[in-house]
Enzyme design. Structure first.
Site, PDB file in Angstrom:
ATOM      1  N   HIS A 148       0.850  -1.185   0.000  1.00  0.00           N
ATOM      2  CA  HIS A 148       0.000   0.000   0.000  1.00  0.00           C
ATOM      3  C   HIS A 148       0.891   1.241   0.000  1.00  0.00           C
ATOM      4  CE1 HIS A 148      -2.537  -3.191   1.543  1.00  0.00           C
ATOM      5  NE2 HIS A 148      -3.555  -2.535   1.005  1.00  0.00           N
ATOM      6  N   HIS A 157      -2.875  -5.189  -6.299  1.00  0.00           N
ATOM      7  CA  HIS A 157      -4.239  -5.654  -6.037  1.00  0.00           C
ATOM      8  C   HIS A 157      -4.905  -6.180  -7.305  1.00  0.00           C
ATOM      9  CE1 HIS A 157      -3.539  -3.568  -2.221  1.00  0.00           C
ATOM     10  NE2 HIS A 157      -4.528  -4.273  -1.730  1.00  0.00           N
ATOM     11  N   HIS A 284     -10.675   4.330  -1.243  1.00  0.00           N
ATOM     12  CA  HIS A 284     -10.274   2.967  -0.878  1.00  0.00           C
ATOM     13  C   HIS A 284     -10.281   2.789   0.636  1.00  0.00           C
ATOM     14  CE1 HIS A 284      -6.820   0.478   0.560  1.00  0.00           C
ATOM     15  NE2 HIS A 284      -7.578  -0.449  -0.001  1.00  0.00           N
ATOM     16  N   HIS A 288     -13.047   0.840   3.273  1.00  0.00           N
ATOM     17  CA  HIS A 288     -12.599  -0.167   4.253  1.00  0.00           C
ATOM     18  C   HIS A 288     -13.147   0.200   5.635  1.00  0.00           C
ATOM     19  CE1 HIS A 288      -9.974  -3.124   2.356  1.00  0.00           C
ATOM     20  NE2 HIS A 288      -9.557  -2.178   1.543  1.00  0.00           N
ATOM     21  N   PHE A 305      -5.770  -4.037   7.382  1.00  0.00           N
ATOM     22  CA  PHE A 305      -5.229  -4.819   6.264  1.00  0.00           C
ATOM     23  C   PHE A 305      -5.069  -6.313   6.576  1.00  0.00           C
ATOM     24  CE2 PHE A 305      -2.915  -0.778   4.746  1.00  0.00           C
ATOM     25  CZ  PHE A 305      -4.032  -0.357   4.069  1.00  0.00           C
TER      26      PHE A 305
HETATM   27 CU   LIG Z   1      -4.968  -3.953   0.208  1.00  0.00          CU
END
Ligand SMILES: [Cu+2]
Ligand SMILES: *[C@@H]1O[C@H](CO)[C@@H](O)[C@H](O)[C@H]1NC(C)=O
Ligand SMILES: *[C@@H]1O[C@H](CO)[C@@H](O)[C@H](O)[C@H]1NC(C)=O
Ligand SMILES: *[C@@H]1O[C@H](CO)[C@@H](O)[C@H](O)[C@H]1NC(C)=O
Ligand SMILES: *[C@@H]1O[C@H](CO)[C@@H](O)[C@H](O)[C@H]1NC(C)=O
Ligand SMILES: *[C@@H]1O[C@H](CO)[C@@H](O)[C@H](O)[C@H]1NC(C)=O
Ligand SMILES: *[C@@H]1O[C@H](CO)[C@@H](O)[C@H](O)[C@H]1NC(C)=O
Length: 540
Positions: A148, A157, A284, A288, A305
């Site tokens: 990341h 990804h 993103h 999450h 993560f």
């Molecule tokens: Cu990820």
């Protein structure tokens, strides 16, 4: 230090603390640049979220990956050439037959033996392993790999989903099987809620660790703090998409910054981490956070993560990010946009497991064209809503003079201003360079220099121009909204990075593009202290 702007006057500067900049500015120099290479899988260490003392979660952090027998295979297109093209559909528009097939694939995946690389938990551990520090960069003294916060985020990804999809298809004997995408950016046709296919609690697509307040019909919120009725939320979502995908039109700003061997992203206390791109730092991480379960210490599963891909919705979330990268590349007004051509980007290499449970070696270059990978996305009509979103300003004219009169400080580039601790919100007056120096291919960019956060819990920094009274729940639907930096929790770790946002479009819409100074406001959500070293506006 928490300061409430609202109670201390419209242009109050907020709480801040300037610490003498005596600290030596340290760069970790990388003498020879080189791409991130393949780790030695035999040297695995426990992933390091484990400092949550007493949390049952600590026992789940061995995400070392099984090493299959046999040689590592080099990825080749040849091998996959004759398979059917896989069309990834929006999750809210697929048939019940398709959902049944999807469930069956995950049922089989979950039932595989634990040491099978295709097993659901092992698949999830691939993410944990490369995002929570299980493996070292080859050629370094133990610097950990982190997929990341850099230019590798989108492509790593993409490959991850590519093999996951092939495995699912193979498990049900259907080479045309395609993942779905969670169309959370669709603000018109029903994509912006949690997709129904992932909800029934007797299904292999279900995960109990989700935010129960965000089940349908709750609208997805593309920044972590968002208030207002449905139509206000929709406008805020549209502007967030517009700012992240449309105006950040160069690779560094959208995809993220360079990440080469020797760069330590995993727990950086000095400024040597690259920056994540707008889509990663913004939506993103926001989604999450939105999906993760606030009853869990780290908002598991989606909210951190190490566990995120234990929720099957993860793959649908990332499929939409992958779609938007392709859309950014080929589907924006003004013509095609460019990925990086730097060899250190193109030649970076990763390991994944294929549908035969073998280890495959891939590189970035081979993953840049999804046609060649054999899958694609349909056109989504609702994309036009955010592509053509035209945010109106809520201010008229520059607020610099008024802000100065209210005591808002001038903030310059590091090292002049030292370390600034942002309170709940911080405003500064920043010099804007003379526009004549701008070349036509350049973007006007706000740089938040040396943003430093310890990752004990979720943090969000929301940036505005010309809006010195903004706070973290200020509407993000106006032209004053610039962008958001979100960071999911990873206890024991810190990150120090520059954050960049395109602001030329914002300044033009507010009609302050010729002003020599602008007011920048950074509003913080979260309980962690956030520090920055300076603010800078430049062309690049
Ligand atoms: Cu990820
Ligand atoms: C599953 O959902 C049903 C309703 O569809 C509910 O009655 C049941 O209690 C749920 N079971 C669990 C374990 O949550
Ligand atoms: C799962 O629960 C739903 C109701 O929520 C029901 O309609 C369906 O038949 C159940 N499926 C199985 C396989 O039990
Ligand atoms: C939503 O809020 C806005 C601003 O307060 C208002 O103008 C609008 O009428 C509201 N819409 C609905 C459907 O309540
Ligand atoms: C640094 O910050 C102070 C406010 O603490 C401000 O008065 C000063 O002008 C700033 N200097 C520069 C060069 O930005
Ligand atoms: C945050 O800012 C909005 C205006 O953008 C204002 O309405 C609200 O009262 C502020 N909230 C706080 C806690 O200051
Ligand atoms: C991260 O770095 C800090 C400061 O150097 C150190 O105290 C901490 O132990 C490190 N954490 C991990 C997980 O390595």
């Amino acid at each position: 230090m928490m300061v409430d702007h609202g109670s201390s006057g419209r242009f109050a500067p907020g709480g801040f603390l300037v610490v003498v900049a005596a600290a030596i500015y340290m760069f970790t120099c990388v003498s020879t640049a080189s791409p991130i290479g393949l780790p030695n899988l035999r040297e695995c260490q426990l992933a390091t979220d484990s400092s949550v003392i007493g949390s049952p979660f600590t026992t789940r952090l061995n995400c070392c990956l099984p090493i299959p027998p046999g040689d590592v295979i080099d990825f080749s297109f040849q091998k996959y050439k004759n398979h059917n093209r896989r069309l990834r559909m929006p999750a809210h528009k697929i048939s019940s037959d398709y959902i049944a097939k999807y469930r069956r694939a995950y049922e089989i995946m979950r039932a595989l033996p634990q040491d099978d690389p295709r097993n659901f938990i092992t698949q999830a551990n691939v993410h944990c392993a490369f995002c929570n520090g299980a493996y070292k960069q080859p050629g370094t003294d133990g610097i950990l790999i982190q997929m990341h916060f850099s230019w590798l985020f989108l492509i790593w990804h993409r490959w991850y989903l590519y093999f996951h999809e092939r495995i699912l298809g193979s498990l049900i004997g259907d080479p045309s099987f395609a993942l779905v995408f969670w169309n959370w950016d669709d603000q018109r046709d029903g994509g912006n809620i949690m997709p129904a296919m992932f909800l029934p609690n007797n299904s292999s697509l279900y995960d109990a660790n989700r935010n129960q307040a965000n089940l349908p019909p709750t609208l997805a919120k593309l920044t972590p703090v968002m208030t207002g009725n449905d139509s206000e939320i929709i406008n805020q979502n549209l502007n967030i998409m517009y700012q992240e995908v449309v105006t950040n039109d160069v690779a560094e700003l959208f995809i993220g910054g360079p990440y080469r061997t020797g760069v330590d992203i995993s727990n950086s206390t000095v400024l040597n981490a690259p920056l994540g791109g707008s889509i990663e730092n913004g939506i993103h991480n926001a989604m999450h956070y939105w999906t993760g379960d606030p009853r869990q210490p780290l908002l598991q599963d989606m909210g951190t993560f190490s566990s995120a891909s234990r929720d099957p919705i993860f793959y649908a979330h990332h499929s939409n990010l992958d779609r938007l990268w392709d859309k950014w590349r080929h589907g924006m007004p003004g013509g095609p946009r460019k990925d990086y051509s730097d060899p250190d980007f193109l030649n970076a290499e990763f390991y994944f497991y294929d549908e035969n449970a073998r280890l495959v070696k891939v590189n970035v270059r081979d993953g840049l064209d999804i046609e060649k990978l054999g899958y694609g996305y349909p056109d989504v009509a609702a994309d036009e809503l955010w592509i053509n979103y035209s945010p109106l300003p809520v201010t008229t004219g520059s607020v610099v003079a008024a802000a100065r009169a209210m005591g808002v400080p001038e903030i310059g580039a590091f090292p002049l201003n030292g370390t600034i601790v942002l309170g709940s919100a911080f405003s500064g007056i920043v010099k804007a360079p003379y526009r004549k120096s701008k070349a036509s291919h350049q973007r006007e960019v706000l740089v938040i220099e040396g943003l430093h956060v310890s990752r004990e819990s979720f943090v969000s920094v929301v940036a505005f121009v010309n809006l010195p009274y903004a706070n973290s729940s200020t509407a993000t639907s106006s032209a004053e909204y610039v962008g958001t930096f979100n960071l999911v929790a990873s206890p024991g770790k810190t990150i120090t990075t520059n954050v960049k946002f395109e602001i030329g479009d914002n300044l033009k819409r507010i009609d302050i593009q010729d002003e020599p100074e602008v007011v920048i406001t950074l509003a913080v959500k979260g309980t962690q202290s956030v520090r920055i070293k300076g603010l800078l506006i430049k062309y690049q």
